[in-house]
Design an enzyme around this catalytic site. Structure first.
Site, PDB file in Angstrom:
ATOM      1  N   ARG A 281      -1.377  53.261  23.524  1.00 46.33           N
ATOM      2  CA  ARG A 281      -0.583  52.998  22.326  1.00 46.33           C
ATOM      3  C   ARG A 281       0.905  53.057  22.646  1.00 46.33           C
ATOM      4  NH1 ARG A 281       1.550  57.186  19.071  1.00 46.33           N
ATOM      5  NH2 ARG A 281       1.007  56.204  17.104  1.00 46.33           N
ATOM      6  N   ARG A 754      28.466  60.663   9.445  1.00 43.80           N
ATOM      7  CA  ARG A 754      28.882  61.570  10.525  1.00 43.80           C
ATOM      8  C   ARG A 754      29.486  60.815  11.729  1.00 43.80           C
ATOM      9  NH1 ARG A 754      24.518  66.151  12.261  1.00 43.80           N
ATOM     10  NH2 ARG A 754      25.978  67.838  12.635  1.00 43.80           N
ATOM     11  N   LEU A1101      34.073  70.711  14.098  1.00 46.34           N
ATOM     12  CA  LEU A1101      33.263  69.992  15.091  1.00 46.34           C
ATOM     13  C   LEU A1101      32.014  69.323  14.555  1.00 46.34           C
ATOM     14  CD1 LEU A1101      31.040  72.364  17.157  1.00 46.34           C
ATOM     15  CD2 LEU A1101      31.909  72.925  14.920  1.00 46.34           C
ATOM     16  N   GLU A1103      31.019  66.596  13.387  1.00 43.09           N
ATOM     17  CA  GLU A1103      30.649  65.202  13.666  1.00 43.09           C
ATOM     18  C   GLU A1103      30.592  64.857  15.154  1.00 43.09           C
ATOM     19  OE1 GLU A1103      34.153  64.073  11.324  1.00 43.09           O
ATOM     20  OE2 GLU A1103      32.839  62.578  10.471  1.00 43.09           O
TER      21      GLU A1103
END
Ligand code: FES
Length: 1190
Positions: A281, A754, A1101, A1103
């Site tokens: 798969r 973001r 910080l 993002e």
């Protein structure tokens, strides 16, 4: 029904549930358990309603009357469980296992204390998955843990802290057990410590396992005795057996399942001697995802390798499972050799026809998988035959053996390294320490209240919206007559019911509450139905008929927008130096473009609002899931035509936002407010996942077109880049996110996400770096080094920066990751392995922090000291998972010199903090921290004379004395904001207050036959100044990084040709799960980094870490490059984002992709021939273009 819910809520829940079902005539057999639980219990969350996210996980325990045994406990998604299926079943929800009122269960405690909850919306589901595992296996293995969590999505933490919490229950050591091959994670920790500056104390621990209460399985809930006596006989009925092959083969006749039959069991017989069976798969994501294509294959030999029986089945290539019957028939009697394989591939491609227009797309990829799986099966069987008859078969070439090895899902190991606080820091001062999220325990017990958990208000109504099904059309009529006939429906609300503003002009083009005369995208809200329940509201919404008249043009893509010159204003340009002159002198020029797909926020809590009219002077309480309550207040007031002072907006916490709960949350609040205003009732409006994804936009799809001039030694001298963002149908925040060129199209409006444009722009840059590397013959790492800032320099908008910490991050990352030696090892591996390749990439980052304008970063706080010494703190920031309230309490604790336990945060509200700025751009802690500090310092100054007079007194004594002396014990604090500016006329300014630096090195392995990949290892070094809370900050870096992996390698939005979003839930849209994170991950915070402009020298910080996810993208690119080089495909190439299994597979061209393309060309030429014959050469030019497109 014999259902028992733990705790004493059983009867209340059952009673309410039945009342609700009968009152609302809900169909009992499909009434899901989540609805019942929502009556009183807040812990079981609605996340998707389709069993795809795990937010509603509960534990089911069944009693088997025949064997008189309690069958195993299992975790299950409550949203998928019809209540009628719960015969003889005990249901345990998160409330049942522990609470702050009784005893917090060890699972809840450890998840919270290991920092495994950020926004907390997924946490109860995580708790229940682990709890169910522990009920069956009190000392689980690491494999069992990852398996148990495979169905639970978390959009915030990046999973590492959750796994850390779970690992504390394992008996086996946490170590990776790779000591014997010299790659042990514990040794890695020791190695990392060697890099640390000897003068600084470095810590590797974010929690202390010693303080955890032990897990005592004997104290767990027992199976309810009531269920032992109340069970009924099993449902009777005949049983029959049918062949599984026949079900799949033709689905005709009596050998298929009838609608009223239930599949009880599947019997799989043992294989016979000479029989081989395998399954394959490939999905968009390895776990918890439907396959793109899957296959089951079986062969039975007689006389060695003469094929006697052969079966091949494929899924994902038709509307049902498909059998390649004719192919198998034709191959009977053949020997298992290369000739047979070639013939099998040719036949199977012919038999399994997959037209170019097949639903689901990815046609070439799916065809390639069909033959790639067949090849894998061929090799597997050959290997087995070789083992059985060593002398009869040739060895499989060693490098081909790599096709047979499946990726093993390893147990993630991690190291987090941060600078410890100074030895002299006051022990009670929490700043710089890894403090647990203020609401961690409430998240884990399910007691944390989100918008939809607020108890129903008397005569409250539910709202459902009717959205446009057309991308660009005039509204001819709206017929709500049928909707109004649905029982419980109170009203249908549309544009004419808006008392004041229905359109808002923040830029040249407006934002709409309701569409008035025309619609400009699929998913635009046209009207809304209010009813006594959400079921009735939704039923009625489906009956509203809207007649449309199509309008031209229809613009969906960036290319179409460029063609129609469809852009939002203003469009901007930045220039530095003389680019034309530079192009004249360079050795080489590279031109190209890269396409970057959009991204859905997929916050776990969907958009939610509850509006409560107070019945006096048009006052309204608005409880809403937003990042910007002041904006909601402004828009709701403007929409209703009342002063802002009448609208009180409240936010306790939100279950994630990532930029997606700004403008859209305001427009949705307006809709609910208009309905509440018209009906006079409280109105609850909770978007279901599908509508949330349809209505709200996400990250902007982007095209970057570049022309780069460089010297043969790798120096880049000239760059000319054009960026195009797909902004959607209205400007929203796009102009702020992307200042250059925003395309106006007929898609739902895209918005902040973001990183605010940086993740796309950064990827464009790093992509042409790859191109330059390929053309110059140097490594990408070398090109990055050559062209990196090295001394105090100016950016292209002429802002000065000192790159010292950028270079430090880069060098530390190179060292800590062992980049050079691992690169060599990867190259060695690639020489030995034809079908699996490794890739490695290191990416630097300079991420700007700033709002470009003082007024956008102002902040306020309000601090009250009560006479018992407790402190109530509030500020303008929103808790959406980033731990802002925890950090603000740390600030207050330091400033007032009192324990954190004395300080409480209740809610963010426009009544206490007016005109607050949005919690965006990683700036919440920076700006609100300054305001909290200011308020606390004012208070301490007032208390100082009392403290000086009684220096040995206690906090409570000083506070009491202050009250006696009539000293004001309440203070506001204020921060005026950072002084950023940008002069677009001159193309220069100081828009950013500071920069965050970082570097990430990632290593991956790809399967060239399927496009699958495995994230082996990532090392990140980040400069975030002095962390206020390393646990929260490291969690933010990891969470953002994993969201970046999603953006760059996995998350794909699909639209119909008419602009309707297909991917409307976790079934179609895949975000990373626990097995997608790197097996080894190390995060180091750069030591000795100061940031004088921000509070306590920290840096915002939230993002920045997302962009570092592209290190995985470029590691995959590196692996693909290795494949292409080996196969003689020289020259530079471009890969687009997300770099999905499809793209990877199709970029690794081989005999199987060639077979597919050859067949396609054959079909095309045949089609061309037929058309030419039937209509003559007149249309030849047209067919030629069809040919080209195909
Ligand atoms: S903490 Fe997992 S989604 Fe919020």
């Amino acid at each position: 029904i014999c259902l028992l819910l733990h705790m004493n809520l059983v009867y209340i829940v059952l009673e309410k549930m039945f009342t609700m079902m009968f009152e609302k005539k809900a169909r009992m057999e499909v009434f899901p358990l989540t609805k019942a639980l929502a009556v009183r219990l807040t812990g079981t969350k609605y996340g998707c309603g389709g069993g795809g996210c795990g937010a509603c996980t509960v534990m089911l325990s069944r009693y088997e009357p025949v064997s008189k045994k309690i069958l195993r406990h299992c975790s299950a998604n409550a949203c998928l469980i019809p209540i009628c299926s719960l015969h003889c079943t005990a249901v345990t929800t998160v409330e049942g296992i522990g609470s702050t009122k009784t005893r917090v269960h060890p699972v809840q405690e450890r998840l919270a204390k290991c920092h495994g909850s950020q926004c907390g919306f997924c946490t109860p589901g995580m708790v229940m998955s682990i709890y169910a595992l522990l009920r069956n296996h009190p000392e689980p293995t690491l494999e069992q843990i990852t398996e148990a969590l495979a169905g639970n999505l978390c959009r915030f933490t990046g999973y590492r802290p959750i796994i850390d919490g779970c690992k504390t229950f394992c008996k086996e050591p946490f170590c990776c057990q790779n000591k014997e091959i010299g790659n042990c994670c514990l040794e890695q920790e020791e190695k990392l410590l060697l890099f640390s500056n000897q003068e600084e104390k470095v810590s590797l621990f974010l929690f202390s396992a010693e303080e955890f209460q032990p897990l005592d399985p004997t104290q767990e809930l027992i199976f309810p005795p009531e269920l032992l006596v109340n069970h009924h006989a099993p449902v009777g009925g005949g049983m029959r057996q049918i062949s599984l092959c026949d079900i799949f083969a033709d689905r005709l006749g009596s050998n298929t399942l009838n609608p009223e039959e239930i599949l009880v069991s599947v019997h799989i017989p043992h294989s016979r001697k000479g029989e081989f069976v395998s399954a394959f798969r490939q999905a968009q994501r390895r776990e918890n995802a439907l396959p793109i294509v899957n296959a089951g294959m079986r062969v039975f030999f007689e006389e060695g390798d003469v094929i006697k029986e052969f079966s091949i089945f494929y899924g994902g290539v038709g509307c049902t499972t498909v059998s390649a019957k004719q192919t198998c028939q034709a191959l009977l009697g053949r020997h298992w050799d290369e000739g047979m394989l070639d013939e099998a591939c040719r036949l199977v491609l012919k038999e399994i026809s997959l037209p170019g227009s097949a639903p689901g797309g990815k046609v070439e990829y799916r065809r390639t998988l069909i033959v790639s799986f067949l090849f894998k099966f061929y090799l597997e069987v050959l290997q087995s035959l070789k083992t059985m008859y060593p002398s009869r078969y040739p060895d499989i070439p060693e490098k081909y053996e790599s096709a047979l090895k499946n990726f093993r899902i390893g147990i993630p190991q991690s190291v987090q390294m941060y600078q410890d606080v100074d030895a002299g820091q006051f022990p009670q001062d929490p700043v710089g320490r890894p403090i647990m999220h203020q609401s961690g325990i409430n998240h884990a017990t399910g007691e944390a209240v989100y918008c939809d958990d607020i108890r129903a208000v008397d005569e409250e109504l539910s709202l459902a919206v009717v959205t446009s099904s057309r991308p660009h059309a005039r509204i001819v009529s709206i017929d709500a007559s049928e909707a109004l006939k649905v029982p419980g429906v109170v009203d249908v609300i549309s544009a004419p019911n808006v008392p004041a503003a229905n359109e808002f002009y923040y830029f040249e083009d407006p934002e709409f509450v309701f569409a008035r005369d025309k619609v400009i995208c699929v998913g635009q809200v046209v009207c809304a139905v209010v009813a006594d329940s959400d079921v009735h509201a939704k039923q009625a919404a489906a009956k509203v008929k809207i007649e449309y008249e199509p309008l031209e043009p229809l613009i969906l893509t960036i290319e179409e927008a460029i063609r129609h010159n469809s852009f939002f204003e203003p469009q901007r340009k930045l220039e530095q130096g003389n680019v034309d002159e530079a192009f004249e002198i360079v050795d080489q020029i590279l031109e190209g473009e890269i396409h970057i797909g959009g991204q859905e926020h997929f916050y776990m809590e969907t958009q939610s609002v509850l509006v409560v009219p107070k019945g006096e002077d048009k006052e309204m309480d608005v409880y809403v899931s937003t990042q910007h309550p002041a904006f909601i207040q402004e828009m709701v007031a403007s929409c209703l035509g009342v002063p802002f002072s009448r609208i009180m907006c409240h936010v306790k916490r939100i279950g994630g936002a990532f930029g997606g709960k700004l403008m859209k949350a305001s427009l949705l609040s307006c809709i609910a407010a208009v309905a509440a205003n018209k009906t006079g009732h409280a109105v609850r409006f909770i978007l279901d996942r599908g509508n949330d994804m349809l209505i709200t936009g996400g990250r902007h799809p982007t095209i970057g077109k570049y022309k780069v001039g460089f010297m043969n030694d790798g120096r880049i001298l000239a760059v000319d880049v054009s960026y195009y963002f797909n902004g959607g149908c209205t400007p929203e925040d796009s102009i702020l996110v992307w200042i250059f060129c925003v395309c106006k199209t007929n898609l739902p409006s895209n918005t902040a996400f973001r990183g605010f444009g940086f993740p796309q722009a950064g990827l464009v840059t790093e992509s042409w770096i790859m191109g330059v590397a390929a053309k110059s013959g140097l490594s990408p790492q070398k090109i990055r080094e050559i062209n990196m800032y090295k001394e105090i320099s100016q950016t292209h908008y002429k802002q000065e920066l000192d790159p010292e910490n950028l270079v430090r991050c880069w060098n530390e990352c190179l060292e800590k990751s062992g980049y050079h030696s691992r690169r060599k090892a990867a190259e060695e591996f690639n020489k030995q392995s034809y079908w699996k390749k490794k890739g490695i990439a290191i990416i630097p980052m300079k991420f700007p922090f700033g709002f470009g304008k003082r007024s956008l970063s102002q902040a306020a706080a309000l601090v009250h000291i009560y006479t018992d010494g407790s402190v109530l703190l509030t500020h303008g920031g929103i808790e959406m998972g980033q731990g802002i309230h925890t950090k603000m309490i740390q600030v207050a604790s330091r400033e007032l010199k009192i324990p954190m336990s004395n300080v409480y945060f209740c809610e963010t509200s426009t009544t206490t903090i007016p005109n607050s700025c949005a919690s965006v751009g990683s700036g919440g802690t920076d700006v609100n921290g300054m305001a909290v500090k200011d308020a606390c310092q004012t208070l301490l100054k007032r208390l100082q004379p009392i403290i000086s007079e009684n220096p040995n007194g206690t906090w409570n004594e000083w506070v009491k004395e202050a009250f006696e002396q009539s000293i004001n014990l309440s203070s506001t604090g204020y921060f005026r904001g950072y002084d950023g500016y940008m002069d677009w006329e001159k193309g220069e300014g100081r828009p950013f207050d500071y920069f965050l630096y970082g570097a990430a090195c990632s290593e991956v392995e790809i399967d060239c036959l399927t496009g699958d990949h495995k994230n082996i290892r990532t090392d990140i070094v980040m400069d975030i100044g002095c962390s206020i809370n390393p646990a929260v900050d490291i969690g933010q870096i990891e969470g953002a990084f994993v969201q970046g992996i999603g953006l760059y390698t996995m998350e794909e939005l699909k639209y119909s040709p008419q602009g309707a979003l297909y991917t409307r839930g976790p079934d179609q849209y895949k975000i990373p799960v626990v097995c997608d994170i790197p097996e080894q991950m190390s995060i180091s915070l750069l030591s000795s980094s100061q940031n004088p402009v921000a509070i306590y020298s920290s840096k915002g910080l939230g993002e920045s870490g997302l962009f570092l996810g592209c290190s995985v993208f470029f590691a995959l690119w590196d692996a693909v490059a290795a494949v292409r080089q080996e196969r003689g495909q020289v020259g530079s190439f471009v890969l687009n984002s997300p770099l999905s299994p499809e793209q990877i597979r199709m970029a690794c061209a081989d005999r199987f992709t060639e077979m597919v393309i050859a067949l396609l060309l054959l079909k095309c030429s045949w089609v061309l021939f037929v058309f030419s014959c039937s209509v003559g050469p007149y249309f030849y030019g047209y067919y030629t273009s069809v040919w080209t497109c195909t």
